[in-house]
Design a protein around this motif. Structure first.
Motif, PDB file in Angstrom:
ATOM      1  N   VAL A 237      24.770 -19.398  51.092  1.00 60.09           N
ATOM      2  CA  VAL A 237      23.851 -19.006  52.421  1.00 60.09           C
ATOM      3  C   VAL A 237      22.669 -19.372  52.453  1.00 60.09           C
ATOM      4  O   VAL A 237      22.264 -18.530  51.292  1.00 60.09           O
ATOM      5  CB  VAL A 237      24.640 -18.251  53.428  1.00 60.09           C
ATOM      6  N   GLU A 238      21.421 -19.609  52.954  1.00 62.28           N
ATOM      7  CA  GLU A 238      20.506 -20.110  52.808  1.00 62.28           C
ATOM      8  C   GLU A 238      19.685 -19.394  53.346  1.00 62.28           C
ATOM      9  O   GLU A 238      20.192 -19.573  54.874  1.00 62.28           O
ATOM     10  CB  GLU A 238      20.040 -21.179  52.751  1.00 62.28           C
ATOM     11  N   THR A 239      18.673 -18.028  53.470  1.00 59.67           N
ATOM     12  CA  THR A 239      18.189 -17.673  54.328  1.00 59.67           C
ATOM     13  C   THR A 239      16.659 -17.005  53.894  1.00 59.67           C
ATOM     14  O   THR A 239      16.376 -17.324  52.613  1.00 59.67           O
ATOM     15  CB  THR A 239      19.131 -15.922  54.903  1.00 59.67           C
ATOM     16  N   ARG A 240      16.851 -16.102  54.460  1.00 58.65           N
ATOM     17  CA  ARG A 240      14.986 -15.211  53.792  1.00 58.65           C
ATOM     18  C   ARG A 240      15.620 -13.800  53.671  1.00 58.65           C
ATOM     19  O   ARG A 240      16.020 -12.963  54.273  1.00 58.65           O
ATOM     20  CB  ARG A 240      13.571 -15.154  55.068  1.00 58.65           C
ATOM     21  N   ARG A 241      14.235 -13.543  52.253  1.00 59.56           N
ATOM     22  CA  ARG A 241      14.582 -11.879  52.203  1.00 59.56           C
ATOM     23  C   ARG A 241      12.935 -11.406  52.104  1.00 59.56           C
ATOM     24  O   ARG A 241      12.547 -12.348  51.686  1.00 59.56           O
ATOM     25  CB  ARG A 241      15.715 -11.601  50.698  1.00 59.56           C
ATOM     26  N   MET A 242      13.352 -10.456  51.795  1.00 61.81           N
ATOM     27  CA  MET A 242      11.359  -8.900  51.610  1.00 61.81           C
ATOM     28  C   MET A 242      11.105  -8.732  50.016  1.00 61.81           C
ATOM     29  O   MET A 242      12.262  -7.814  49.965  1.00 61.81           O
ATOM     30  CB  MET A 242      11.693  -8.479  52.497  1.00 61.81           C
ATOM     31  N   ARG A 243      10.486  -9.338  49.943  1.00 59.11           N
ATOM     32  CA  ARG A 243       9.169  -8.922  48.679  1.00 59.11           C
ATOM     33  C   ARG A 243       9.005  -7.066  48.910  1.00 59.11           C
ATOM     34  O   ARG A 243       8.680  -6.594  50.475  1.00 59.11           O
ATOM     35  CB  ARG A 243       8.322  -9.562  48.664  1.00 59.11           C
ATOM     36  N   LYS A 244       8.955  -6.816  47.983  1.00 60.31           N
ATOM     37  CA  LYS A 244       8.406  -4.561  48.603  1.00 60.31           C
ATOM     38  C   LYS A 244       7.079  -5.116  48.471  1.00 60.31           C
ATOM     39  O   LYS A 244       7.515  -4.060  50.002  1.00 60.31           O
ATOM     40  CB  LYS A 244       8.208  -4.247  46.590  1.00 60.31           C
ATOM     41  N   LEU A 248       7.738 -13.021  53.069  1.00 59.36           N
ATOM     42  CA  LEU A 248       8.612 -13.063  52.808  1.00 59.36           C
ATOM     43  C   LEU A 248       8.787 -14.640  51.731  1.00 59.36           C
ATOM     44  O   LEU A 248       8.298 -14.921  51.215  1.00 59.36           O
ATOM     45  CB  LEU A 248       9.761 -13.308  53.829  1.00 59.36           C
ATOM     46  N   VAL A 249      10.447 -14.371  51.532  1.00 65.05           N
ATOM     47  CA  VAL A 249      10.672 -15.660  50.167  1.00 65.05           C
ATOM     48  C   VAL A 249      12.399 -15.669  50.749  1.00 65.05           C
ATOM     49  O   VAL A 249      12.971 -15.142  50.593  1.00 65.05           O
ATOM     50  CB  VAL A 249      10.907 -15.256  48.864  1.00 65.05           C
ATOM     51  N   ASP A 250      12.512 -17.317  50.466  1.00 67.94           N
ATOM     52  CA  ASP A 250      12.923 -18.165  50.608  1.00 67.94           C
ATOM     53  C   ASP A 250      14.457 -18.176  49.808  1.00 67.94           C
ATOM     54  O   ASP A 250      13.915 -18.157  48.637  1.00 67.94           O
ATOM     55  CB  ASP A 250      12.623 -19.751  51.287  1.00 67.94           C
ATOM     56  N   VAL A 251      15.649 -17.796  49.944  1.00 69.87           N
ATOM     57  CA  VAL A 251      16.612 -17.541  48.964  1.00 69.87           C
ATOM     58  C   VAL A 251      17.224 -18.023  49.390  1.00 69.87           C
ATOM     59  O   VAL A 251      17.977 -18.618  51.007  1.00 69.87           O
ATOM     60  CB  VAL A 251      16.819 -16.601  48.825  1.00 69.87           C
ATOM     61  N   SER A 252      18.663 -18.769  48.231  1.00 69.85           N
ATOM     62  CA  SER A 252      19.997 -18.881  48.102  1.00 69.85           C
ATOM     63  C   SER A 252      20.927 -18.061  48.088  1.00 69.85           C
ATOM     64  O   SER A 252      20.327 -17.228  46.880  1.00 69.85           O
ATOM     65  CB  SER A 252      20.020 -19.810  47.616  1.00 69.85           C
ATOM     66  N   ILE A 253      21.561 -17.895  48.638  1.00 72.06           N
ATOM     67  CA  ILE A 253      22.297 -15.986  48.589  1.00 72.06           C
ATOM     68  C   ILE A 253      24.347 -17.164  48.126  1.00 72.06           C
ATOM     69  O   ILE A 253      24.304 -16.786  49.348  1.00 72.06           O
ATOM     70  CB  ILE A 253      22.511 -15.011  49.388  1.00 72.06           C
ATOM     71  N   LEU A 254      23.964 -16.470  46.939  1.00 71.40           N
ATOM     72  CA  LEU A 254      25.954 -16.880  46.784  1.00 71.40           C
ATOM     73  C   LEU A 254      26.622 -15.379  45.994  1.00 71.40           C
ATOM     74  O   LEU A 254      25.926 -15.183  45.928  1.00 71.40           O
ATOM     75  CB  LEU A 254      26.527 -17.400  45.519  1.00 71.40           C
ATOM     76  N   ASP A 273      15.286 -18.542  44.513  1.00 65.69           N
ATOM     77  CA  ASP A 273      14.156 -18.972  44.457  1.00 65.69           C
ATOM     78  C   ASP A 273      14.584 -20.772  44.914  1.00 65.69           C
ATOM     79  O   ASP A 273      14.170 -20.799  43.868  1.00 65.69           O
ATOM     80  CB  ASP A 273      13.376 -18.154  44.134  1.00 65.69           C
ATOM     81  N   ILE A 274      14.700 -20.233  46.735  1.00 65.92           N
ATOM     82  CA  ILE A 274      14.288 -22.274  46.611  1.00 65.92           C
ATOM     83  C   ILE A 274      12.687 -21.863  47.773  1.00 65.92           C
ATOM     84  O   ILE A 274      12.806 -23.390  48.632  1.00 65.92           O
ATOM     85  CB  ILE A 274      15.869 -22.403  48.272  1.00 65.92           C
ATOM     86  N   SER A 275      11.889 -21.272  47.442  1.00 62.44           N
ATOM     87  CA  SER A 275      10.599 -21.440  48.945  1.00 62.44           C
ATOM     88  C   SER A 275      10.107 -22.741  47.769  1.00 62.44           C
ATOM     89  O   SER A 275       9.721 -23.370  48.749  1.00 62.44           O
ATOM     90  CB  SER A 275       9.580 -19.958  48.343  1.00 62.44           C
ATOM     91  N   ALA A 276      10.513 -23.532  46.962  1.00 62.92           N
ATOM     92  CA  ALA A 276       9.576 -24.530  46.425  1.00 62.92           C
ATOM     93  C   ALA A 276      10.536 -25.465  47.237  1.00 62.92           C
ATOM     94  O   ALA A 276       9.409 -26.351  47.725  1.00 62.92           O
ATOM     95  CB  ALA A 276       9.022 -25.024  45.175  1.00 62.92           C
ATOM     96  N   ARG A 277      11.464 -25.782  46.910  1.00 65.25           N
ATOM     97  CA  ARG A 277      12.325 -26.499  47.859  1.00 65.25           C
ATOM     98  C   ARG A 277      12.307 -27.165  49.241  1.00 65.25           C
ATOM     99  O   ARG A 277      12.149 -28.012  49.918  1.00 65.25           O
ATOM    100  CB  ARG A 277      13.927 -26.553  47.499  1.00 65.25           C
TER     101      ARG A 277
END
Length: 863
Positions: A237-244, A248-254, A273-277
């Motif tokens: 799934v593609e979603t967002r997660r939070m750094r310390k 927020l950073v866009d990520v793909s979670i497997l 990390d899919i932020s660039a895409r």
């Protein structure tokens, strides 16, 4: 009778006058029976035990064993009966302390010991050893039960290696990886996780993942995803997660469920990390919206793709010309580049990937229906926010109509309108191009220029008119084309003059053969409008590079040769030089004679001995000679190449092999059973499909042992089609036939192929031997070949040994197998028989024997 024993095992000695009563005798008989029953049961268990059971003496000699012991040690019964158990220990120093412990305790259980079987197999085992005492308490041996745990040990090691490998993969993985327990608490994370989310590992272990990186508004989503994994599901799934730091950073979670090394359920999660895409997609979307209006209205096809080649957009003009709509191919690639246009396509794609634009590349593309369209392509790159290429735009202008007109104009400019053949301008362009691509280094690949002029063509024109003359010219053109190969070129210069360029020639006779073929084709009559017309042609020939390196010189020489043919009455051909003409005629005569040589028994074999360090004949090389009825004895150098080029080498080679094998078998029958014969093979023979079977059939028919036949091949012949040669050579090698590399060092050797080919002998070429005493370089090459052969476990044979100094030099470096005039010249069958008979006489001192061979060889005909 079994004697009674005390509790400690010692035998009770009975008085001399002790007499058994009936009761005592019955008990003794019962005891003996019970003992035998027990022994039989023990023996059955001993024999049928799946574990190896060994009984040894105190010094380790093996006294008894069961069948499982033979399998364990991979050894025969006779070998194991004569062995000592200590010889099978991988570490023999382990046995004395083990026996010492058995002596003290009487029994040890499951002692790990590593044995080595007779074939070198390492065997891991658990050994239970029991001390064996006699009735007096003395040790008379040991019984060991050996359980094979090799597979178990290997499985343990494999499991350990896999675990270590998995740990390393996690550590070096480019993606962020976390392993969680069922409470969503962190068990393990890798360095990329720490980098992406700005944590250090100790602060994360044991904490819940939703406390570390899940934003508040996504906690419900995170819990739902965790529940799915705990239920056994895998998902991405593609979603967002939070750094310390809260960003927020866009990520793909497997995520997928796994089991830990302790078989505890866990969750394996990969974060990419899919932020660039995401940013690129957003930027592209905005750019697309800005330019869509312009692109939709463009008259020429436009296609927009990402850097991988996936279609992002194409305009209506693209759909109109090529047939694909955006719905057909969005986010997919279109394969519409013809194979022949791949090079220029790859070239401008390389420019695209470097961020450069291009324009005006003329090429071709397929439509959806498979039609070819001529296009002029231009391209420009667009970049992301970081200045990196994000995608590119191609404009494809349809230039089919323009290209069609250009081709029509070009055809008219470079072709004869009457015959459709390339014209004078094409001829000069072609010959100039050939000269530019030719050089002195590859001048062996010659080509020829033929000038053709029709004989008495003017009479046909004058008598029957120009229309009939034109039809005759077209008929001549058709027949000329039928005489040529696809690689040759035919031109009409004008009038009744034609030129032909014959390419890829390996010999002059090829040109003469084509000239005769043309003359034969044109001497057949033509029929036009009820008229039967006979014509012929005069042909002049010049050959590159012998007759010139410039256009004018080659053309002038061919023209002069053509007029010389006309002056001789026409209907003939002439080479520019009489020497070339004589040579071509001579080769044709030789070819014609060669085709009859086998049937007329003109071919003979000579034999040259191969000697060892004691100057004794080990084998012989069969050498072909042609006893020509007019020219006398001809050596192979003067006719072998013709046989190879014409294919005559195949029947000739079969005759040589059959004759050599039959003659060698006769020598075997005379008592020279150790003699082998070496027969040379050509590359053409090796390529024959039935070559291997042909050799086997000949050897079987002759009765010669296969190991007495050595086939000699050259380096160049075996690497023309290496895989096929290897298969054929290996099949023959399996029959016992051996192979040697002839003239080693003069071809284009590949050491990797040399290692793969089933070669038994390297024959050092005579060119190195002849000057070895004066040339340090040749000496080093010889020493290197001998050393390499020794390291590869291959014999080295020196050819062309003519002096004692050469012989001593070769022997000093370990080459003791030689061949050359120092020992004997090639001789006919009967004289070679004399050499063998002399060798069978009482052995003379080596120097006298050597002089005898040399004296005999002075009268031999040279190789």
């Amino acid at each position: 009778m079994d004697l009674p024993q005390r509790k400690n095992g010692t035998v009770v000695r009975l008085p001399w006058n002790y007499r058994m009563t009936g009761k005592n005798r019955t008990e003794a008989i019962n005891a003996t029976h019970n003992t035998r029953v027990a022994q039989d049961r023990y023996r059955i268990l001993f024999e049928r035990s799946p574990d190896a059971v060994i009984v040894t003496a105190p010094d380790g000699r093996i006294l008894d064993f069961n069948p499982a012991a033979l399998d364990f040690f991979c050894i025969s019964r006779s070998e194991l009966q004569e062995a000592n158990i200590a010889s099978f220990y991988a570490n023999m120093a382990e046995r004395p302390p083990l026996i010492s412990r058995v002596d003290k305790t009487g029994l040890i259980h499951n002692e790990p010991v590593i044995f080595v079987g007779s074939g070198g197999q390492v065997k891991h085992s658990l050994v239970t050893t029991m001390r064996l005492d006699d009735p007096d308490g003395r040790i008379y041996g040991y019984q060991s039960v050996i359980r094979d745990v090799t597979m178990h040990r290997l499985a343990e090691k494999k499991l350990h290696d896999q675990k270590s490998y998995a740990e390393q993969l996690i550590d070096i993985a480019p993606e962020a990886i976390a392993i969680l327990d069922l409470d969503d608490r962190v068990i393990r994370i890798n360095e990329e996780f720490c980098r992406l989310f700005q944590y250090v590992e100790p602060t994360c272990i044991g904490r819940r993942m939703d406390e570390l990186i899940v934003p508040g508004h996504l906690k419900a989503e995170s819990l739902s995803l965790s529940a799915r994994v705990m239920g056994g599901a895998c998902f991405e799934v593609e979603t967002r997660r939070m750094r310390k730091d809260g960003t927020l950073v866009d990520v793909s979670i497997l995520a997928k469920p796994i089991a830990t090394e302790n078989d505890e359920p866990a969750i394996y999660v990969i974060y990419r990390d899919i932020s660039a895409r995401k940013q690129a997609q957003e930027s592209l979307k905005k750019s697309e919206e800005r330019h869509r209006t312009v692109l939709e209205a463009a008259p020429d096809p436009v296609i927009v793709r990402d850097m991988v080649g996936r279609v992002i957009y194409l305009n209506p003009a693209f759909t109109r010309v090529f047939g694909w709509s955006l719905d057909d191919c969005q986010n997919r690639t279109i394969d519409f580049v013809p194979e022949e246009n791949l090079p220029e396509t790859q070239q401008f794609l390389a420019q695209i990937h470097q961020g450069a634009s291009f324009s005006g590349v003329e090429t071709r593309r397929f439509t959806k229906s498979g039609q070819l369209v001529d296009v002029s392509i231009s391209g420009a790159v667009f970049f992301d926010t970081e200045g990196k290429p994000e995608g590119y735009v191609n404009t494809l202008q349809d230039i089919s109509e323009r290209r069609k007109k250009d081709e029509e104009l070009r055809y008219v400019a470079y072709h004869d309108t009457l015959t459709g053949l390339p014209n004078r301008k094409s001829f000069y362009m072609c010959i100039d191009d050939l000269l530019q691509h030719s050089s002195r280094r590859n001048s062996d690949h010659a080509w020829a220029l033929m000038f053709l002029d029709l004989d008495k063509f003017k009479q046909v024109n004058d008598a029957l008119g120009h229309d009939t003359g034109d039809r005759l010219l077209k008929g001549v053109a058709d027949r000329l084309k039928a005489c040529l190969r696809e690689t040759d070129h035919l031109f009409r210069l004008g009038g009744d003059e034609f030129t032909i360029i014959l390419t890829n020639l390996s010999r002059d006779i090829d040109v003469a053969r084509v000239a005769r073929k043309i003359q034969n084709a044109l001497t057949r009559s033509f029929r036009f409008n009820g008229h039967e017309i006979f014509t012929s042609t005069s042909i002049g020939i010049s050959v590159f590079p012998n007759d010139g390196w410039e256009v004018e010189g080659l053309v002038k020489n061919a023209d002069m040769a053509m007029y010389a043919a006309k002056e001789n009455g026409g209907s003939d051909y002439r080479f520019f030089t009489e020497e070339m003409n004589r040579k071509a005629l001579y080769r044709m005569k030789m070819e014609s004679s060669l085709r009859k040589a086998l049937d007329q028994n003109e071919l003979v074999l000579y034999y040259q001995p191969l000697v060892n360090e004691t100057n004794r004949i080990m084998g012989t090389e069969a050498l072909l000679r042609w006893n020509h009825p007019e020219l006398g004895l001809i050596l192979p150098a003067d006719f072998i190449r013709i046989t190879e080029e014409t294919g005559i080498i195949v029947p000739v080679g079969r005759w040589v092999l059959q004759t050599a094998c039959t003659q060698t078998k006769r020598w075997h029958d005379m008592g020279f059973s150790d003699l082998f014969v070496a027969v040379n093979l050509s590359a053409r023979q090796l390529q024959e499909p039935d070559f291997a079977q042909m050799v086997v059939d000949i050897v079987d028919a002759s009765g010669l042992p296969p190991e007495s036949l050595k086939l000699e091949v050259t380096e160049s012949s075996v690497i023309q089609n290496p895989e096929v040669c290897i298969a054929k050579m290996r099949s023959l090698r399996a029959k016992g036939i051996t192979f040697s590399i002839d003239d080693f060092g003069t071809g284009y050797s590949s050491l990797s192929y040399l290692k793969r080919f089933p070669i038994d002998t390297l024959k050092i070429d005579r060119s190195f031997i002849s000057d070895a005493m004066n040339n340090k370089g040749d000496q080093e090459i010889i020493k290197t070949i001998i050393s390499m052969a020794r390291n590869l476990n291959i014999d080295a044979v020196a050819e062309g040994v003519e002096t004692q100094a050469q012989r001593e030099f070769l022997a000093s470096y370990g080459c003791n197998s030689m061949q050359g005039f120092l020992f004997a010249h090639p001789v006919p069958v009967e004289k070679f028989k004399d050499l063998l008979e002399r060798q069978r006489r009482p052995t003379a001192p080596p120097d006298k024997e050597e002089k005898g061979l040399q004296k005999d060889s002075r009268s031999r005909i040279k190789n």
